[in-house]
Design a protein around this motif. Structure first.
Motif, PDB file in Angstrom:
ATOM      1  N   GLU A   1       0.834  -1.196   0.000  1.00  0.00           N
ATOM      2  CA  GLU A   1       0.000   0.000   0.000  1.00  0.00           C
ATOM      3  C   GLU A   1       0.873   1.253   0.000  1.00  0.00           C
ATOM      4  N   THR A   2       0.392   2.280  -0.642  1.00  0.00           N
ATOM      5  CA  THR A   2       1.105   3.554  -0.686  1.00  0.00           C
ATOM      6  C   THR A   2       0.175   4.672  -0.227  1.00  0.00           C
ATOM      7  N   LYS A   3       0.772   5.827   0.022  1.00  0.00           N
ATOM      8  CA  LYS A   3       0.002   7.031   0.341  1.00  0.00           C
ATOM      9  C   LYS A   3       0.327   8.133  -0.659  1.00  0.00           C
ATOM     10  N   THR A   4       0.658   7.705  -1.856  1.00  0.00           N
ATOM     11  CA  THR A   4       0.965   8.652  -2.926  1.00  0.00           C
ATOM     12  C   THR A   4      -0.206   8.706  -3.903  1.00  0.00           C
ATOM     13  N   PRO A   5      -0.345   9.799  -4.630  1.00  0.00           N
ATOM     14  CA  PRO A   5      -1.464   9.909  -5.575  1.00  0.00           C
ATOM     15  C   PRO A   5      -1.362   8.870  -6.688  1.00  0.00           C
ATOM     16  N   VAL A   6      -2.506   8.334  -7.062  1.00  0.00           N
ATOM     17  CA  VAL A   6      -2.548   7.455  -8.227  1.00  0.00           C
ATOM     18  C   VAL A   6      -2.698   8.326  -9.475  1.00  0.00           C
ATOM     19  N   ALA A   7      -2.190   7.840 -10.587  1.00  0.00           N
ATOM     20  CA  ALA A   7      -2.312   8.586 -11.838  1.00  0.00           C
ATOM     21  C   ALA A   7      -3.765   8.599 -12.292  1.00  0.00           C
ATOM     22  N   MET A   8      -4.207   9.742 -12.790  1.00  0.00           N
ATOM     23  CA  MET A   8      -5.545   9.853 -13.358  1.00  0.00           C
ATOM     24  C   MET A   8      -5.511   9.413 -14.817  1.00  0.00           C
ATOM     25  N   GLN A   9      -6.130   8.276 -15.100  1.00  0.00           N
ATOM     26  CA  GLN A   9      -6.338   7.851 -16.478  1.00  0.00           C
ATOM     27  C   GLN A   9      -7.730   8.316 -16.891  1.00  0.00           C
ATOM     28  N   ALA A  10      -7.826   8.899 -18.079  1.00  0.00           N
ATOM     29  CA  ALA A  10      -9.092   9.528 -18.430  1.00  0.00           C
ATOM     30  C   ALA A  10      -9.313   9.560 -19.935  1.00  0.00           C
ATOM     31  N   MET A  11     -10.576   9.620 -20.316  1.00  0.00           N
ATOM     32  CA  MET A  11     -10.959   9.984 -21.674  1.00  0.00           C
ATOM     33  C   MET A  11     -11.186  11.489 -21.654  1.00  0.00           C
ATOM     34  N   VAL A  12     -10.351  12.226 -22.357  1.00  0.00           N
ATOM     35  CA  VAL A  12     -10.392  13.678 -22.239  1.00  0.00           C
ATOM     36  C   VAL A  12     -11.141  14.305 -23.403  1.00  0.00           C
ATOM     37  N   PHE A  13     -11.884  15.368 -23.090  1.00  0.00           N
ATOM     38  CA  PHE A  13     -12.592  16.155 -24.093  1.00  0.00           C
ATOM     39  C   PHE A  13     -11.699  17.288 -24.581  1.00  0.00           C
ATOM     40  N   ASN A  14     -11.795  17.615 -25.845  1.00  0.00           N
ATOM     41  CA  ASN A  14     -11.208  18.848 -26.353  1.00  0.00           C
ATOM     42  C   ASN A  14     -12.312  19.897 -26.312  1.00  0.00           C
ATOM     43  N   VAL A  15     -12.314  20.726 -25.266  1.00  0.00           N
ATOM     44  CA  VAL A  15     -13.437  21.651 -25.059  1.00  0.00           C
ATOM     45  C   VAL A  15     -13.416  22.807 -26.044  1.00  0.00           C
ATOM     46  N   ARG A  16     -12.388  22.871 -26.901  1.00  0.00           N
ATOM     47  CA  ARG A  16     -12.394  23.864 -27.975  1.00  0.00           C
ATOM     48  C   ARG A  16     -13.394  23.483 -29.062  1.00  0.00           C
ATOM     49  N   ARG A  17     -13.701  22.187 -29.146  1.00  0.00           N
ATOM     50  CA  ARG A  17     -14.652  21.702 -30.146  1.00  0.00           C
ATOM     51  C   ARG A  17     -16.068  22.159 -29.763  1.00  0.00           C
TER      52      ARG A  17
ATOM     53  N   ILE B   1       5.778   5.745   2.527  1.00  0.00           N
ATOM     54  CA  ILE B   1       4.548   6.273   1.938  1.00  0.00           C
ATOM     55  C   ILE B   1       4.568   6.132   0.420  1.00  0.00           C
ATOM     56  N   TYR B   2       5.739   5.955  -0.173  1.00  0.00           N
ATOM     57  CA  TYR B   2       5.846   5.737  -1.615  1.00  0.00           C
ATOM     58  C   TYR B   2       5.784   4.254  -1.976  1.00  0.00           C
ATOM     59  N   GLY B   3       5.585   3.390  -0.998  1.00  0.00           N
ATOM     60  CA  GLY B   3       5.526   1.968  -1.267  1.00  0.00           C
ATOM     61  C   GLY B   3       6.848   1.287  -0.986  1.00  0.00           C
ATOM     62  N   TYR B   4       7.058   0.140  -1.623  1.00  0.00           N
ATOM     63  CA  TYR B   4       8.259  -0.650  -1.313  1.00  0.00           C
ATOM     64  C   TYR B   4       9.523   0.049  -1.804  1.00  0.00           C
ATOM     65  N   GLN B   5      10.614  -0.179  -1.076  1.00  0.00           N
ATOM     66  CA  GLN B   5      11.929   0.340  -1.432  1.00  0.00           C
ATOM     67  C   GLN B   5      12.897  -0.839  -1.410  1.00  0.00           C
ATOM     68  N   SER B   6      13.301  -1.291  -2.585  1.00  0.00           N
ATOM     69  CA  SER B   6      14.088  -2.527  -2.667  1.00  0.00           C
ATOM     70  C   SER B   6      15.461  -2.385  -2.019  1.00  0.00           C
ATOM     71  N   ALA B   7      15.953  -1.157  -1.854  1.00  0.00           N
ATOM     72  CA  ALA B   7      17.257  -0.979  -1.192  1.00  0.00           C
ATOM     73  C   ALA B   7      17.226  -1.410   0.264  1.00  0.00           C
ATOM     74  N   THR B   8      16.019  -1.550   0.853  1.00  0.00           N
ATOM     75  CA  THR B   8      15.897  -1.950   2.259  1.00  0.00           C
ATOM     76  C   THR B   8      15.740  -3.462   2.422  1.00  0.00           C
ATOM     77  N   TRP B   9      15.625  -4.209   1.327  1.00  0.00           N
ATOM     78  CA  TRP B   9      15.410  -5.648   1.410  1.00  0.00           C
ATOM     79  C   TRP B   9      16.716  -6.386   1.708  1.00  0.00           C
ATOM     80  N   TRP B  10      16.602  -7.647   2.101  1.00  0.00           N
ATOM     81  CA  TRP B  10      17.784  -8.459   2.385  1.00  0.00           C
ATOM     82  C   TRP B  10      17.481  -9.927   2.121  1.00  0.00           C
ATOM     83  N   GLU B  11      18.527 -10.745   2.133  1.00  0.00           N
ATOM     84  CA  GLU B  11      18.367 -12.175   1.891  1.00  0.00           C
ATOM     85  C   GLU B  11      18.391 -12.928   3.210  1.00  0.00           C
TER      86      GLU B  11
END
Length: 626
Positions: free
Chosen positions: A334-350, A614-624
């Protein structure tokens, strides 16, 4: 506080560069070479940060005497190896320039700064905070018109040669003149440099309009003047340069494999910022020609970690023997960072999309519940905010008094549901033919001057059918658009689905020559001036900018001015939430969906800390563990 005019001035200066991931910071006048820097005096005026770190807003969360990062295990054992697999090839080991394709692992945001490192190190448990690494002390003024640092006397490159001011000055010059754009632009923002004593220097900026700049410069990797010539720096090579990081490159198999070995003499291994990090003796990065062979290699044990971007494959294809036997564990971080907004966008100039009621009607006709169940095995969650999943989001939060003050009279442009925190995207019954939503959409279209004539949704003033083209780039775009098209047909709307090649797609994107298309809006915990290029009114009629929608809203502009002017975290959060409300209130796009969490499959011998950043996993902190 920055005046509103300054915020818009910053926006205007970014128009020509708004499609770049990193806005250009170059100055009009070419600065003198950093290596010719004169001696200066240490700054003794008011400071804007404690000497051990610097935060984008407010102060660093960790005190000067912190012992380790909150998401690291300081008792993690050293040893073992970890293997990664990626699709693609590489033809150079020079990570500092644009030319060539380089492998991950040496210096990047995916696997970290393993071979090369900067003056500072980022904590991923704060929105954007840097702590001293090569830099023993960090100093800037409250306006952030300079960055002054002293270099740790113990800091050295992997060949044992100490890091000096001359190395930093050499790095500035090389990146300015030959570096990849995102690195060069940061160095070009330095207007002058002064040496401070034997082991310090001050980098001066034109002004404090880009408050991220001291932090971004802290991320830039420092290269050894004694080991690289100026000519070598600008060329591709399969021989890696010397770095100062915890790993050295042991071997390279061109195009397919890089092996990095932990440096037992790494100078920074006992620093608090590094305690519990860099635990593996060996990092192996393999490359595969296609995704099928890459995934098969993971299944058969050729590498250890697989970050899964497809929730469909996660739900259907991770039942192979190694998972069943318990040799591989499946994690969702889990993270506490914003998720990207995927969207169908309108061209409001039309013309057909200039009326917000039409855009609202079409938003009602997108049946997320049906799409999620029938196309995506119910693996997605609907997105309702530009900054969802973070403290910056306005979703399900009533507006604050601070936000009201930011929006001022423009608050009348914000939908009431977004003000009181009750807004949510339309929800259907999942049947693919929700009559309630169809009726609401029809009512909005009628209010906008349309009506059904011979089964066609017709503009009563012009006699023309409501018609538009969805321009797609991939088969996935086309698949989603065709599902959307079925509901358009039920109300007599002519939605044409057209998939074009990459060249045509981006040319039409740049020239605003489209009706509707798919796009994503990446987000972070420290949005800044890049938002002017995406949403500012000044960018709305300038082809080549990222404001492809054509948003032209005083409410958005007011929030953006407050966003770049904010100095403490509270003011910044209020400004971003006000901005979020203003954008969502305009119905500029049909919000789509996101997959919650970070999906990672790993060999069970790879251990992870109990605490996730808060950004999720950080592989530099992992170990074997074996």
């Amino acid at each position: 506080m920055l005046p509103a005019k300054l915020g818009r001035a910053v926006a205007a200066s970014l128009l020509a560069l708004a499609l770049s991931a990193t806005p250009s910071l170059a100055q009009d006048a070419k600065p003198a070479r950093a290596q010719d820097a004169p001696m200066g005096e240490a700054y003794t005026g008011p400071v804007g940060n404690p000497p051990h770190g610097i935060a984008m807003h407010g102060s660093p969360a960790l005190p000067a005497d912190f012992t380790h990062l909150p998401y690291a295990n300081p008792s993690a054992p050293k040893g073992g190896r970890i293997g990664w697999g990626f699709q693609g090839v590489f033809d150079s080991m020079n990570v500092f320039i644009r030319k060539g394709a380089v492998p991950l692992g040496m210096f990047d945001s995916t696997l970290g700064p393993n071979v090369y490192e900067g003056l500072m190190f980022r904590s991923y448990d704060e929105p954007f905070t840097m702590y001293g690494l090569i830099a023993e002390t960090i100093k800037t003024d409250p306006e952030r018109t300079f960055l002054e640092i002293t270099i740790r006397p113990e800091a050295k490159f992997s060949d044992g040669v100490p890091i000096t001011v001359d190395d930093v000055l050499f790095t500035i010059d090389m990146l300015r003149e030959k570096g990849a754009p995102h690195l060069a632009n940061r160095m070009k923002a330095i207007t002058s440099v002064e040496r401070i004593g034997d082991n310090g220097l001050r980098m001066n900026f034109a002004d404090g309009s880009n408050r991220e700049l001291p932090l971004l410069i802290g991320l830039v990797p420092i290269v050894p003047k004694h080991a690289i010539t100026e000519d070598e720096f600008g060329e591709t090579t399969m021989t890696p340069f010397i770095g100062s990081g915890p790993y050295v490159v042991e071997s390279v198999k061109p195009g397919t494999r890089v092996v990095m070995k932990r440096n037992p003499d790494y100078w920074g291994k006992d620093l608090p910022i590094k305690r519990g990090l860099d635990n593996f003796d060996e990092l192996i990065v393999d490359y595969y020609r296609n995704e099928t062979s890459r995934f098969e290699a993971f299944r058969t044990g050729l590498f250890d970690i697989n970050g899964e971007g497809s929730p469909i494959r996660w739900s259907k294809e991770y039942d192979f023997p190694a998972v069943q036997k318990g040799d591989i564990v499946l994690n969702v971080f889990e993270t506490k960072t914003p998720v990207a907004m995927q969207a169908m966008v309108f061209n409001v100039r039309r013309p057909m999309f200039s009326d917000e009621r039409v855009r609202q009607a079409l938003t009602l006709l997108f049946d997320f519940e049906w799409v999620n169940a029938n196309l995506f095995n119910n693996q997605y969650v609907r997105t309702a905010s530009l900054f969802q999943n973070s403290e910056l989001s306005s979703y399900q939060r009533p507006i604050s008094e601070a936000e009201r003050a930011i929006l001022g009279d423009h608050i009348s442009q914000i939908d009431q549901a977004l003000l009181d925190g009750t807004y949510a995207p339309p929800k259907s019954d999942g049947s693919g033919n929700d009559r309630t939503n169809l009726r609401q959409a029809l009512k909005l279209l009628q209010q906008a001057g349309y009506g059904l004539v011979d089964g066609k949704m017709t503009n009563k003033a012009t006699g023309e059918q409501l018609s538009f083209e969805f321009m797609g780039l991939t088969r996935a775009h086309e698949r989603l658009a065709l599902a959307f098209q079925r509901n358009m047909m039920r109300l007599g709307i002519d939605m044409q689905v057209r998939t074009v090649d990459s060249s045509q797609y981006w040319q039409r994107w740049l020239s605003f020559d489209f009706d509707m298309l798919m796009r994503g809006y990446s987000a972070s915990l420290s949005p800044g001036t890049e938002q002017f290029g995406r949403w500012g009114s000044a960018a709305s009629e300038n082809p080549g900018t990222q404001n492809i929608i054509g948003a032209n809203s005083p409410a958005i502009d007011a929030a953006l001015d407050a966003l770049v002017a904010a100095r403490d975290r509270g003011d910044f959060v209020a400004a971003v939430r006000a901005f979020d409300r203003a954008v969502m209130s305009g119905t500029y796009f049909i919000p789509l969906y996101h997959a919650p969490g970070q999906r990672v499959a790993r060999r069970t011998r790879i251990a992870v800390p109990k605490t996730t950043s808060i950004y999720g996993y950080q592989s530099a902190t992992w170990w074997e563990t074996e």
